[in-house]
Design a protein around this motif. Structure first.
Motif, short mmCIF file in Angstrom:
data_model
loop_
_atom_site.label_atom_id
_atom_site.label_comp_id
_atom_site.label_asym_id
_atom_site.label_seq_id
_atom_site.Cartn_x
_atom_site.Cartn_y
_atom_site.Cartn_z
N SER A 149 11.31 -2.56 -8.17
CA SER A 149 11.77 -1.19 -7.93
C SER A 149 13.02 -1.12 -7.08
O SER A 149 13.63 -0.05 -6.95
CB SER A 149 10.66 -0.39 -7.25
OG SER A 149 10.39 -0.92 -5.96
N GLY A 150 13.38 -2.24 -6.47
CA GLY A 150 14.55 -2.26 -5.60
C GLY A 150 14.28 -1.73 -4.20
O GLY A 150 15.20 -1.53 -3.42
N LYS A 151 13.00 -1.51 -3.88
CA LYS A 151 12.66 -0.97 -2.57
C LYS A 151 12.59 -2.09 -1.52
O LYS A 151 12.28 -3.23 -1.83
CB LYS A 151 11.30 -0.25 -2.63
CG LYS A 151 11.30 0.99 -3.51
CD LYS A 151 9.91 1.60 -3.56
CE LYS A 151 9.89 2.85 -4.45
NZ LYS A 151 8.54 3.44 -4.53
N SER A 152 12.85 -1.69 -0.27
CA SER A 152 12.71 -2.63 0.84
C SER A 152 12.43 -1.85 2.13
O SER A 152 12.85 -0.71 2.27
CB SER A 152 13.98 -3.47 1.02
OG SER A 152 15.05 -2.69 1.48
N LEU A 153 11.70 -2.49 3.01
CA LEU A 153 11.41 -1.92 4.33
C LEU A 153 11.52 -3.03 5.37
O LEU A 153 11.13 -4.18 5.12
CB LEU A 153 10.01 -1.31 4.37
CG LEU A 153 9.81 0.03 3.64
CD1 LEU A 153 8.32 0.37 3.57
CD2 LEU A 153 10.58 1.14 4.34
N GLY B 240 13.32 -10.61 7.72
CA GLY B 240 12.74 -9.49 8.45
C GLY B 240 12.50 -8.25 7.62
O GLY B 240 12.36 -7.15 8.16
N LYS B 241 12.42 -8.42 6.31
CA LYS B 241 12.17 -7.28 5.43
C LYS B 241 11.15 -7.66 4.36
O LYS B 241 11.03 -8.82 3.98
CB LYS B 241 13.46 -6.83 4.74
CG LYS B 241 14.50 -6.23 5.67
CD LYS B 241 15.73 -5.80 4.88
CE LYS B 241 16.77 -5.18 5.81
NZ LYS B 241 17.97 -4.73 5.05
N VAL B 242 10.41 -6.64 3.88
CA VAL B 242 9.56 -6.80 2.71
C VAL B 242 10.28 -6.17 1.53
O VAL B 242 10.77 -5.04 1.62
CB VAL B 242 8.18 -6.13 2.92
CG1 VAL B 242 7.33 -6.30 1.66
CG2 VAL B 242 7.47 -6.74 4.13
N ALA C 42 1.19 -8.93 -4.62
CA ALA C 42 1.74 -10.13 -5.23
C ALA C 42 3.17 -9.93 -5.74
O ALA C 42 3.90 -10.89 -5.96
CB ALA C 42 0.85 -10.60 -6.37
N GLU C 43 3.55 -8.65 -5.96
CA GLU C 43 4.91 -8.37 -6.44
C GLU C 43 5.93 -8.29 -5.30
O GLU C 43 7.13 -8.15 -5.55
CB GLU C 43 4.92 -7.05 -7.22
CG GLU C 43 4.15 -7.11 -8.54
CD GLU C 43 4.26 -5.80 -9.31
OE1 GLU C 43 4.98 -4.88 -8.83
OE2 GLU C 43 3.64 -5.71 -10.38
N CYS C 44 5.44 -8.35 -4.06
CA CYS C 44 6.32 -8.20 -2.91
C CYS C 44 6.72 -9.57 -2.34
O CYS C 44 5.93 -10.52 -2.35
CB CYS C 44 5.64 -7.38 -1.82
SG CYS C 44 5.22 -5.70 -2.32
N THR C 45 7.91 -9.64 -1.85
CA THR C 45 8.41 -10.85 -1.20
C THR C 45 8.98 -10.48 0.17
O THR C 45 9.14 -9.30 0.50
CB THR C 45 9.51 -11.52 -2.04
OG1 THR C 45 10.59 -10.58 -2.23
CG2 THR C 45 8.97 -11.97 -3.38
N ALA D 89 0.83 -1.21 0.00
CA ALA D 89 0.00 0.00 0.00
C ALA D 89 0.87 1.25 0.00
O ALA D 89 0.57 2.24 -0.70
CB ALA D 89 -0.92 -0.02 1.22
N GLY D 90 1.94 1.23 0.77
CA GLY D 90 2.82 2.40 0.83
C GLY D 90 3.57 2.64 -0.47
O GLY D 90 3.84 3.79 -0.83
N TRP D 91 3.87 1.57 -1.18
CA TRP D 91 4.60 1.70 -2.44
C TRP D 91 3.66 1.81 -3.65
O TRP D 91 4.13 2.02 -4.78
CB TRP D 91 5.50 0.48 -2.64
CG TRP D 91 6.64 0.40 -1.66
CD1 TRP D 91 7.30 1.41 -1.07
CD2 TRP D 91 7.25 -0.81 -1.16
NE1 TRP D 91 8.29 0.95 -0.23
CE2 TRP D 91 8.29 -0.42 -0.27
CE3 TRP D 91 7.03 -2.17 -1.38
CZ2 TRP D 91 9.09 -1.34 0.39
CZ3 TRP D 91 7.84 -3.08 -0.72
CH2 TRP D 91 8.86 -2.67 0.16
N HIS D 92 2.37 1.61 -3.41
CA HIS D 92 1.38 1.63 -4.48
C HIS D 92 1.70 0.58 -5.56
O HIS D 92 1.70 0.87 -6.75
CB HIS D 92 1.29 3.04 -5.13
CG HIS D 92 0.99 4.12 -4.14
ND1 HIS D 92 -0.24 4.26 -3.53
CD2 HIS D 92 1.79 5.11 -3.64
CE1 HIS D 92 -0.19 5.30 -2.70
NE2 HIS D 92 1.03 5.83 -2.74
N VAL D 93 1.97 -0.62 -5.06
CA VAL D 93 2.26 -1.74 -5.96
C VAL D 93 1.40 -2.92 -5.54
O VAL D 93 0.93 -2.99 -4.39
CB VAL D 93 3.75 -2.13 -5.94
CG1 VAL D 93 4.64 -0.96 -6.34
CG2 VAL D 93 4.16 -2.65 -4.55
#
Length: 714
Positions: free
Chosen positions: A163-167, A156-158, A149-152, A142-146
């Protein structure tokens, strides 16, 4: 003295709230289908949400799980968080565990016994971790507006690899806590496990090695008193009178009180109360027979021939099978009483007040402790708290609550906080013991060497039912009779690691080897043929899993190179207990004319192995415990009094006598079954059967060192 591991649930919730928010998941331990529910830090602090445990993900990336089951060395305090961390894709370095205290409103089965903790909680733990992971992914997406299903997730990180983003989970915890918990989340496929199945150090290792106060004996409360108790020195005696004047006059002694059949010396240090106990002048009187081991031998022989027995299972026409038999094999096996002898003797703290009771210490059954104390004091159970410390062994001894009751008795009488401590001698001579048992087996063979009849009678002292009538070979023999006789004694008995089966397995599996030899068949092939009979033409209900038993038999035979090692005498054994299957091969070589146990190969089917390191140690420890007690453990009585009171008289296995233990796990992907106890039962027979191969002398009595056959070869 409290440690972070001993922090209460209330303190945990306050700490969680003070951490500034985050994702706090309360998940229901009583219902495996119940979903975790997101609750705010504020609501947790207010105590308005009542669940059975809490998984927290703080903004500092620390993941905390409250583990409700008592830790006695079985590794549950490590295994539970591993399961959650696996489904969560957590960084194991950021996982912490807190020991939960007794709370029957939010926990179920806060018991350590029966090797049942992991089977009970497996699905619950997985769902808790998987749901937390789902919410974190949704928050990141939701925060990345993606699309989610594209997130893994990983360590301890998403991650959003496009996009190369991680949190980190900590960065996402606040946002995730505001999302709606889904009705259902998928669990990982076992092939994708990254943590489960690996070797992970026990979470308490560092604190144990550095002497941190974890155990009941470590617990200290400012202003508490110490108590040591004199119990009757023989089973069958009761307290008649006591003169405590000399004890009361000694330094540091606060009081001497009596209750039930005991005298408690209360004072300011353990040494002072121990020395004062020595000068008590106590008179006892007889209330029951003062039995000796010689009496028990006579009783066993009489009851084995008794016409009064409780039939546990009967299939077919047993009389006809034995009447028509070409050959009948008959053997008897006997085992002694055994003390539990955990490294940490019994101890407990109690503070009985008018408005409630505080209990702290090592117990395998905290709810039982609270219930018994409530009956004693008349104080409602909801006003009694039980804080569970780590335990220096239990083996079933701490399933009882007698030592907890003693602490409550003394505290109530002295109106003070009191810690009761048992000495090693108290621990070994005060009960509660493994029951002494004698078994008689009979087998009928036809002209083809097939076992057509099977009889087992078990006679136990305070043993309840000393058989397991539905275990193998039941279901594999057409004509079968299993019955039992119990003898009541003043000697107190109770569960001892792998209750009943700890000796029954030795007797059954040793006898099956005798039958196989009489039938002219290989012991492994003989058992496999019986199992095939149970599969194709079962005699009555089969209550064990034939495929699982066959798999460990074949694996043990393969890994030991059964029957193919030159100069190595092998003995076989297999057993089912606590939902798991273990086959073992003992290996004996002859050195300087003497047989020496060198190795035990163990094949284990306990379902999915959570912690490889912990599981290996459970199996190895079970084998060593089983072998050691079969060979050396012996507690005898003279006029109701134990002859052995410490380790100078009670023989344990020594370091140079411990064999190598080669462990192999069956990888079948089923949910975990028990592991704390199943490796012990088959050990004695694997060793006894190997000694027979080397010497042609059958060992039918434990401990082996007292068996006439062993004396001739050792």
């Amino acid at each position: 003295m409290h440690t972070s591991e001993q922090t209460s649930r209330r303190d945990f919730m306050k700490l969680a709230a003070a951490a500034g928010g985050g994702l706090f998941l309360g998940f229901n331990w009583t219902n495996s289908s119940a979903l975790p529910v997101v609750v705010s830090a504020k609501s947790i602090a207010a105590g308005s949400i009542h669940f059975n445990s809490y998984l927290s993900i703080g903004t500092d990336n620390i993941i905390t799980i409250v583990s409700p089951n008592p830790e006695i060395g079985q590794g549950i305090k490590t295994a539970f968080p591993m399961v959650v961390a696996e489904e969560l894709d957590a960084d194991w370095k950021q996982v912490k565990t807190v020991q939960g205290n007794l709370d029957t409103t939010i926990f179920e089965r806060q018991v350590t016994g029966g090797s049942g903790a992991v089977p009970h909680s497996w699905e619950r733990l997985r769902k808790a971790g998987a749901t937390a992971r789902h919410l974190l992914v949704e928050a990141a997406a939701a925060g990345w507006h993606v699309p989610a299903a594209e997130c893994t997730t990983e360590n301890g990180k998403v991650l959003h690899k496009v996009s190369g983003k991680s949190l980190s989970y900590g960065e996402l915890a606040e946002a995730a806590s505001r999302l709606t918990v889904p009705d259902n989340v998928p669990l990982k496929n076992e092939k994708d496990f990254k943590l489960i199945g690996k070797s992970v150090r026990n979470v308490d290792n560092h604190n144990i090695a550095t002497g941190k106060p974890l155990f009941g004996l470590d617990f200290h409360r400012e202003g508490m008193l110490y108590a040591i108790i004199q119990r009757p020195k023989a089973f069958g005696l009761k307290l008649k009178s006591v003169n405590a004047d000399a004890a009361k006059a000694m330094p540091g002694i606060v009081d001497v009180v009596t209750f039930e059949n005991s005298v408690a010396v209360v004072g300011k240090s353990t040494w002072q109360v121990k020395k004062a106990r020595e000068v008590l002048n106590i008179e006892y009187e007889k209330e029951a027979a003062l039995e000796s081991s010689a009496d028990h031998d006579r009783i066993f022989k009489e009851l084995l021939d008794s016409k009064e027995a409780t039939v546990r299972r009967k299939n077919g026409d047993v009389d006809a099978a034995f009447r028509d038999a070409v050959k009948v094999i008959k053997s008897e096996f006997q085992c002694p009483f055994l003390p539990h002898s955990p490294l940490e003797p019994m101890n407990f703290f109690a503070h009985v007040r008018e408005d409630g009771v505080e209990l702290v210490g090592p117990t395998q059954t905290p709810d039982r402790a609270r219930t018994e104390v409530a009956k004693l004091t008349g104080i409602p159970a909801e006003k009694i708290t039980v804080e569970i410390t780590r335990q220096g062994g239990g083996f079933g001894r701490r399933l009882s609550a007698d030592f907890v009751m003693e602490a409550a008795h003394v505290s109530k009488l002295t109106k003070a906080p009191v810690k009761v401590i048992w000495t090693r001698e108290d621990d070994m001579t005060g009960g509660t013991y493994r029951p002494a048992v004698r078994y008689r087996f009979e087998a009928a063979l036809d002209k083809n060497g097939e076992m057509t009849g099977y009889k087992l009678r078990g006679v136990g002292i305070n043993s309840g039912n000393p058989t397991r009538e539905d275990n193998f070979p039941s279901g594999a023999v057409d004509n079968l009779l299993i019955d039992s006789v119990e003898y009541k004694s003043a000697i107190t008995t109770g569960p001892w690691r792998a209750p009943i089966t700890n000796f029954l397995a030795y007797a059954e599996q040793s006898f099956l080897d005798e039958v196989a030899e009489a039938a002219g068949k290989d012991p492994v092939a003989f058992r496999l043929a019986l199992l095939e009979k149970a599969r194709k033409a079962p005699a009555g209900e089969v209550k064990y899993d034939i495929d699982r038993m066959v798999s460990v038999i074949r694996l043990a035979a393969e890994k030991s190179n059964w029957g193919k090692k030159k100069g190595v005498h092998q003995g076989f054994s297999v057993y089912f207990s606590h939902r798991s299957y273990v086959a073992q091969v003992g290996e004996v070589v002859v050195e300087k004319g003497k047989p020496v146990l060198k190795n035990v190969v163990a094949a284990v089917d306990c379902g999915i192995v959570i912690n490889k390191s912990g599981s290996l140690q459970q199996v190895r420890g079970g084998v060593v415990d089983g072998v050691g007690h079969a060979m050396y453990g012996n507690l005898t009585f003279k006029d109701g009094k134990p002859d052995q009171s410490n380790f100078n008289g009670f023989r344990l296995i020594r370091m140079n006598e411990i064999p190598e233990v080669d462990v192999h796990f069956v990888d079948n992907g089923i949910s975990p079954t028990g592991l704390g106890e199943p490796a012990l039962p088959p050990a004695g027979a694997a060793v006894a059967n190997a000694f027979y191969k080397a010497t042609k002398q059958r060992l039918r009595n434990q401990p082996f060192i007292n068996d006439e056959a062993f004396k001739g070869i050792s």
